[in-house]
Design an enzyme around this catalytic site. Sequence first.
Site, short mmCIF file in Angstrom:
data_model
loop_
_atom_site.label_atom_id
_atom_site.label_comp_id
_atom_site.label_asym_id
_atom_site.label_seq_id
_atom_site.Cartn_x
_atom_site.Cartn_y
_atom_site.Cartn_z
N GLY A 66 1.23 -1.23 0.22
CA GLY A 66 -0.04 0.03 -0.64
C GLY A 66 0.54 1.34 -0.13
O GLY A 66 2.41 1.28 0.08
N CYS A 103 5.44 -5.83 1.44
CA CYS A 103 5.86 -4.95 1.76
C CYS A 103 4.92 -3.46 2.65
O CYS A 103 5.82 -4.00 3.64
CB CYS A 103 5.21 -4.07 0.23
SG CYS A 103 5.71 -1.85 -0.26
N TYR A 104 4.07 -2.94 2.19
CA TYR A 104 3.55 -2.38 3.48
C TYR A 104 2.86 -3.96 4.05
O TYR A 104 3.26 -3.33 5.83
CB TYR A 104 2.33 -1.78 3.20
CG TYR A 104 1.47 -1.26 4.06
CD1 TYR A 104 1.86 0.35 4.94
CD2 TYR A 104 0.45 -1.30 4.51
CE1 TYR A 104 1.35 0.59 5.95
CE2 TYR A 104 -0.57 -0.96 5.83
CZ TYR A 104 -0.44 0.06 6.67
OH TYR A 104 -0.99 0.78 7.09
N HIS A 147 8.22 -7.28 -3.57
CA HIS A 147 6.72 -7.35 -4.69
C HIS A 147 6.78 -8.79 -4.71
O HIS A 147 7.13 -8.89 -6.31
CB HIS A 147 5.60 -6.37 -4.49
CG HIS A 147 5.76 -5.13 -4.37
ND1 HIS A 147 4.32 -4.98 -4.36
CD2 HIS A 147 6.22 -4.28 -4.40
CE1 HIS A 147 4.52 -3.81 -3.61
NE2 HIS A 147 5.18 -2.91 -3.18
N GLU A 163 4.01 -10.33 -6.33
CA GLU A 163 3.40 -10.56 -7.53
C GLU A 163 3.56 -10.38 -8.85
O GLU A 163 3.12 -10.13 -9.62
CB GLU A 163 1.92 -9.61 -6.61
CG GLU A 163 2.14 -8.42 -7.02
CD GLU A 163 2.66 -7.88 -5.32
OE1 GLU A 163 3.30 -8.68 -4.80
OE2 GLU A 163 2.39 -7.26 -4.79
N ASP A 175 -13.10 -9.38 -25.32
CA ASP A 175 -14.39 -9.23 -24.40
C ASP A 175 -15.79 -8.54 -23.84
O ASP A 175 -16.20 -9.64 -23.17
CB ASP A 175 -14.28 -7.61 -23.50
CG ASP A 175 -11.91 -7.25 -23.65
OD1 ASP A 175 -11.84 -8.94 -23.72
OD2 ASP A 175 -11.72 -5.96 -23.37
N LYS A 215 -6.38 -9.85 -19.91
CA LYS A 215 -6.94 -10.87 -20.82
C LYS A 215 -6.77 -12.06 -21.26
O LYS A 215 -7.71 -12.47 -21.80
CB LYS A 215 -6.03 -10.02 -22.27
CG LYS A 215 -6.82 -10.00 -23.24
CD LYS A 215 -8.10 -8.60 -23.41
CE LYS A 215 -7.70 -8.74 -25.11
NZ LYS A 215 -9.05 -7.46 -25.21
#
Length: 512
Positions: free
Chosen positions: A54, A81-82, A168, A170, A226, A368
């Site tokens: 964050g 992280c945070y 991070h 991710e 989409d 996507k």
Amino acid sequence: MPQTIAVLDFGSQYTQVIARRIRECQVYSKIYHYTTKPEQLQADGVVGIILSGGPSSVFSKKAPIPDRGIFELGVPVLGICYGIQLFGHLLGGKAAKSDHREYGHGTLTIKKPGRLFAGLPKKLRVWNSHGDKVIELPPGFKAIGTTENSPFAAIEDIKRNFYGIQFHPEVFHSEHGVDVIRNFLVGVCGAKQEWTTKDFIAHAVKEIRAKVGKSRVILGLSGGVDSSVAAALIHKAIGKQLTCVFVDNGLLRKGEREAVIDLYQKHFHIDLRVADSGKLFLKKLKGVSDPEQKRKIIGRTFVEVFEKSLKSIGKAEFLAQGTLYPDVIESVAIGNNPAALIKSHHNVGGLPERMKLKLLEPLRELFKDEVRQVGSALGLPREVVWRQPFPGPGLGVRVLGAISADQLEILRNADAILQEEMMESGWYWKVWQSFCVFLPVKSVGVVGDERNYSYVIAVRVVESIDAMTADWTRLPYDLLQKISSRITNEVRGVSRVVLDISSKPPATIEWE
Ligand code: XMP
């Protein structure tokens, strides 16, 4: 109820990316507001918690602080992280402002692999973005990884199964990041990897039904990936309560309208209304040569036609859209990228409020490639699921300058030949986009013994990952030759085909 990993959101720009990585590991996750009560998590069958990063500092007065009860649930927690600062701050350690704010790449040296880093190399290139760091470990914690700036860059409390990492995992730039997440999910939380696309669909169907009830839903179908996947998914959930509107703006490619009708009306039996409005668009575009002006007119006319169709359908409560997660970020972050305008263009900005419609966006959390998987699992054909991007204003920005019906027809015929050859050779699936552009200049040619002056068609074929940069595709000469001779032989009004060999930047993908 599936085993759930709770991602507590502290405002990170990457929260959805964490959820995506968890799905990649075939585990179900749900994003919760950071204030969520522990009882709620327990009731939802949560088997592990991830504290997202964050932008805040734990020292700020407005710092988002979770209910401490989440640490008493007896389930593993991974603080990112945070999240790691929260461990330092809330569990009896100490966090401090770092002298060096660490942004970008750093090297994590793993001191003790344990369960979190099991099977990974000793040194990892990782991505950081934070200003605080842990300077004193809370009781029960040990350091398991360090960076140049921090002796406590990765920490664990082996008894309580609490892990904290400053980087991070991710983001794509963190080496083995997804392996770290998998280790946490499977190795630490004991989650089973069984959450599949089919489960996603079943879950989404349930949610759509619960949200919509007996109401009517309207969806603007563009034929793109989409909106097509959204239509198929919503139709699976509520069948005849869904009405799709397809606006034929006269700027479509050859056979496009027929293909849409074939698939949705004949195959899926979706209630599809086609708004035949090519003439209206052409009338409004008459004499307009400025590309931005053309775009505006096309956008406005689209909304006008769409709104009129809605009125003829009768009362609806929801407007469905194929919004994906990257659209949600892009429309905020990348203001003047035309790709970011795709949604505002197709998504009929302002309409939901004016018509008092609620939004239904079942793909909002997906990326996507995940949408493509969902589309395939729903039975959509490869031509739809792997369709190349096509701009909302369609051929309107591919006939350069003012548009006439004749020129559109020439472009449509030339483009159909290009698509046919791209499909036939298999190149269609390998490139980002392949299309023709109509150049309103005449050049000399010979037909039989006669010289004639006819138009020029440019062939544009590019490779790209995200449309931000692109390079022209080196198609085999034989294929180029076939495309060129077929276009000049089969399309009346064209005497010359040229190949666009510009990269982006400095050129753009489209010509207008
Ligand atoms: P450019 O030409 O800027 O295009 O390199 C990047 C990507 O965006 C598409 N594009 C558009 N899509 N409305 C759209 O929906 C538009 O006005 C528009 N202009 C460009 C283009 O096809 C490429 O994929």
